[in-house]
Structure formats: structure tokens, C-alpha cells
Motif scaffolding. Sequence first.
Motif, PDB file in Angstrom:
ATOM      1  N   GLY A   1       8.990  15.236  -3.452  1.00 17.77           N
ATOM      2  CA  GLY A   1       8.909  13.780  -3.422  1.00 17.77           C
ATOM      3  C   GLY A   1       8.867  13.226  -2.015  1.00 17.77           C
ATOM      4  O   GLY A   1       8.058  12.347  -1.703  1.00 17.77           O
ATOM      5  N   LEU A   2       9.729  13.745  -1.160  1.00 20.17           N
ATOM      6  CA  LEU A   2       9.776  13.261   0.222  1.00 20.17           C
ATOM      7  C   LEU A   2       8.493  13.627   0.969  1.00 20.17           C
ATOM      8  O   LEU A   2       7.971  12.828   1.749  1.00 20.17           O
ATOM      9  N   THR A   3       7.958  14.805   0.689  1.00 19.04           N
ATOM     10  CA  THR A   3       6.699  15.225   1.319  1.00 19.04           C
ATOM     11  C   THR A   3       5.564  14.287   0.925  1.00 19.04           C
ATOM     12  O   THR A   3       4.820  13.792   1.784  1.00 19.04           O
ATOM     13  N   ALA A   4       5.424  14.035  -0.371  1.00 22.75           N
ATOM     14  CA  ALA A   4       4.343  13.156  -0.840  1.00 22.75           C
ATOM     15  C   ALA A   4       4.519  11.740  -0.308  1.00 22.75           C
ATOM     16  O   ALA A   4       3.547  11.095   0.108  1.00 22.75           O
ATOM     17  N   TYR A   5       5.746  11.257  -0.311  1.00 23.88           N
ATOM     18  CA  TYR A   5       6.013   9.914   0.200  1.00 23.88           C
ATOM     19  C   TYR A   5       5.641   9.818   1.687  1.00 23.88           C
ATOM     20  O   TYR A   5       4.951   8.884   2.101  1.00 23.88           O
TER      21      TYR A   5
ATOM     22  N   GLU B   1       0.808  -1.221   0.000  1.00 24.55           N
ATOM     23  CA  GLU B   1       0.000   0.000   0.000  1.00 24.55           C
ATOM     24  C   GLU B   1       0.842   1.271   0.000  1.00 24.55           C
ATOM     25  O   GLU B   1       0.329   2.351  -0.301  1.00 24.55           O
ATOM     26  N   ILE B   2       2.106   1.183   0.369  1.00 27.36           N
ATOM     27  CA  ILE B   2       2.958   2.374   0.438  1.00 27.36           C
ATOM     28  C   ILE B   2       3.446   2.716  -0.966  1.00 27.36           C
ATOM     29  O   ILE B   2       4.098   1.910  -1.622  1.00 27.36           O
ATOM     30  N   ASP B   3       3.116   3.914  -1.405  1.00 26.26           N
ATOM     31  CA  ASP B   3       3.484   4.360  -2.749  1.00 26.26           C
ATOM     32  C   ASP B   3       4.905   4.923  -2.727  1.00 26.26           C
ATOM     33  O   ASP B   3       5.168   5.944  -2.107  1.00 26.26           O
ATOM     34  N   HIS B   4       5.797   4.233  -3.420  1.00 29.50           N
ATOM     35  CA  HIS B   4       7.190   4.678  -3.486  1.00 29.50           C
ATOM     36  C   HIS B   4       7.458   5.600  -4.678  1.00 29.50           C
ATOM     37  O   HIS B   4       8.540   6.164  -4.783  1.00 29.50           O
ATOM     38  N   ALA B   5       6.489   5.754  -5.574  1.00 29.31           N
ATOM     39  CA  ALA B   5       6.681   6.578  -6.771  1.00 29.31           C
ATOM     40  C   ALA B   5       7.143   8.004  -6.457  1.00 29.31           C
ATOM     41  O   ALA B   5       7.995   8.534  -7.176  1.00 29.31           O
ATOM     42  N   PRO B   6       6.635   8.657  -5.402  1.00 29.71           N
ATOM     43  CA  PRO B   6       7.099  10.017  -5.137  1.00 29.71           C
ATOM     44  C   PRO B   6       8.613  10.117  -4.887  1.00 29.71           C
ATOM     45  O   PRO B   6       9.198  11.179  -5.071  1.00 29.71           O
ATOM     46  N   LEU B   7       9.227   9.010  -4.504  1.00 27.56           N
ATOM     47  CA  LEU B   7      10.670   9.034  -4.228  1.00 27.56           C
ATOM     48  C   LEU B   7      11.494   9.214  -5.496  1.00 27.56           C
ATOM     49  O   LEU B   7      12.691   9.497  -5.420  1.00 27.56           O
ATOM     50  N   ASP B   8      10.862   9.092  -6.669  1.00 26.48           N
ATOM     51  CA  ASP B   8      11.547   9.319  -7.941  1.00 26.48           C
ATOM     52  C   ASP B   8      11.429  10.767  -8.408  1.00 26.48           C
ATOM     53  O   ASP B   8      12.003  11.131  -9.436  1.00 26.48           O
ATOM     54  N   ASP B   9      10.684  11.583  -7.687  1.00 25.10           N
ATOM     55  CA  ASP B   9      10.487  12.980  -8.071  1.00 25.10           C
ATOM     56  C   ASP B   9      11.831  13.704  -8.106  1.00 25.10           C
ATOM     57  O   ASP B   9      12.608  13.611  -7.157  1.00 25.10           O
ATOM     58  N   PRO B  10      12.141  14.416  -9.186  1.00 29.42           N
ATOM     59  CA  PRO B  10      13.406  15.149  -9.246  1.00 29.42           C
ATOM     60  C   PRO B  10      13.485  16.254  -8.182  1.00 29.42           C
ATOM     61  O   PRO B  10      14.579  16.650  -7.774  1.00 29.42           O
ATOM     62  N   ASP B  11      12.327  16.746  -7.743  1.00 29.33           N
ATOM     63  CA  ASP B  11      12.288  17.724  -6.649  1.00 29.33           C
ATOM     64  C   ASP B  11      12.236  16.917  -5.352  1.00 29.33           C
ATOM     65  O   ASP B  11      11.177  16.448  -4.944  1.00 29.33           O
ATOM     66  N   TRP B  12      13.387  16.722  -4.730  1.00 26.82           N
ATOM     67  CA  TRP B  12      13.478  15.841  -3.566  1.00 26.82           C
ATOM     68  C   TRP B  12      12.508  16.249  -2.472  1.00 26.82           C
ATOM     69  O   TRP B  12      11.926  15.405  -1.807  1.00 26.82           O
ATOM     70  N   ARG B  13      12.326  17.548  -2.267  1.00 31.68           N
ATOM     71  CA  ARG B  13      11.459  18.019  -1.185  1.00 31.68           C
ATOM     72  C   ARG B  13       9.997  17.640  -1.462  1.00 31.68           C
ATOM     73  O   ARG B  13       9.298  17.155  -0.572  1.00 31.68           O
TER      74      ARG B  13
END
Length: 194
Positions: free
Chosen positions: A61-65, A47-59
Motif C-alpha cells: 500500500g505504501l509503495t503504490a501510494y 489527483e493523489i490516490d489515497h486508496a492504496p493506504l487501505d491495503d492490508p499489506d502496508w508495504r
Amino acid sequence: MVDELGAEGLTMRALAERLGVKAASLYNHVASKEALVDAVSELVNVEIDHAPLDDPDWRAGLTAYARGYRAVFLRHPNAIALLARRRVEGDRALRGYDALLALLGRAGLPAADAAETAAALDYLVLGSALETFTAGFTREPVAYRSAYPALADALAESFVRGGGGTGLDGRGFELGLRLLLDGVELRAGTSAGS
């Protein structure tokens, strides 16, 4: 069953009863209680979506994750006690941590700082899903006023911002997340300047 009964409610006998079979027959499908808990871990991790961790904007991506990670455990808070102190061996969980650490590396953190930040993120996410700050305060804010005026004021003013206790808990998580992100940015800048 874990969502309903808590970690202690997950036994081979209880599962067999739920399924309408004999406990011994479960061992044809699951080798042990340990294997059953591993399966629960995999179900939650899916259930944990790891896709946001690929966001080039680390901040971003980390927020969404972090928000998604927390949402999963808000749906399954009883799983925390079952899974939090277990070894991480499932492929999906390991890939998730690898992606998280890669993102933190892209943010500019040295590997050791990235590991410590990942641990801090786990503490923030799992802690906020396991225990709400406001659950401990069962009275209306005004009821605390005479003996605990600072507590009464803080609760009342936060509740005015909306959502009552749930709103306060959500805003507390968001504040913790912002502080963690700001700390990553500061630490990454300090590391880059070293």
C-alpha cells in the motif's frame, strides 16, 4: 497556469487576463490570492490516490501510494514551490495524512515514528519530483571522465541500465523508497520488541 508559468506566474491579474475578465471580478468567486492557492492545492490533492493506504499489506500500500503521489507532482512540479510550505488544511489532504499515519501505525510504528516517516516520505516524493538528480549533469558521461572519473563511471553504468537520465532518476526514487520501507520494517520490529 502554475504548470505553465510556475508559482510566481499565478497572480489574480494574470488569471483574469487568461479568463478574459477584469481582476476585480475574480473576487466575486475567490476571496483572495490565498484562497486561490488553496483551490490549487485542492485540485492537486484530488489527483493523489489515497486508496492504496487501505491495503492490508502496508508495504504494498505504501509503495503504490508513494508512486502515485510522486506521479502527481511529476505532472505538476511547479506546484511544489507553491504548496510545499503551506499549512495543510484541506479536508482531502488531511484525510490523506490521517490514512497514511494509520497505515504506518498498522505497520507497527509508534505515532511519533509514523509522523517522522510521513515527513521523510514527503521529502522523498516532493524532492524527487522537484529536482531530478541527472538534470544537473548536462554532458554525456564520457565528457566527465578526465576530471571526474567516478562520476563518469557511475553515470555511464547507470545509463546502461536503461532510460538515460530519466531512468536513473526513477531508479533513484525507487531505491530511496525501498530504503524507507526497509527502515519502517526495521523500526516497527524494533518497536514491537521493546
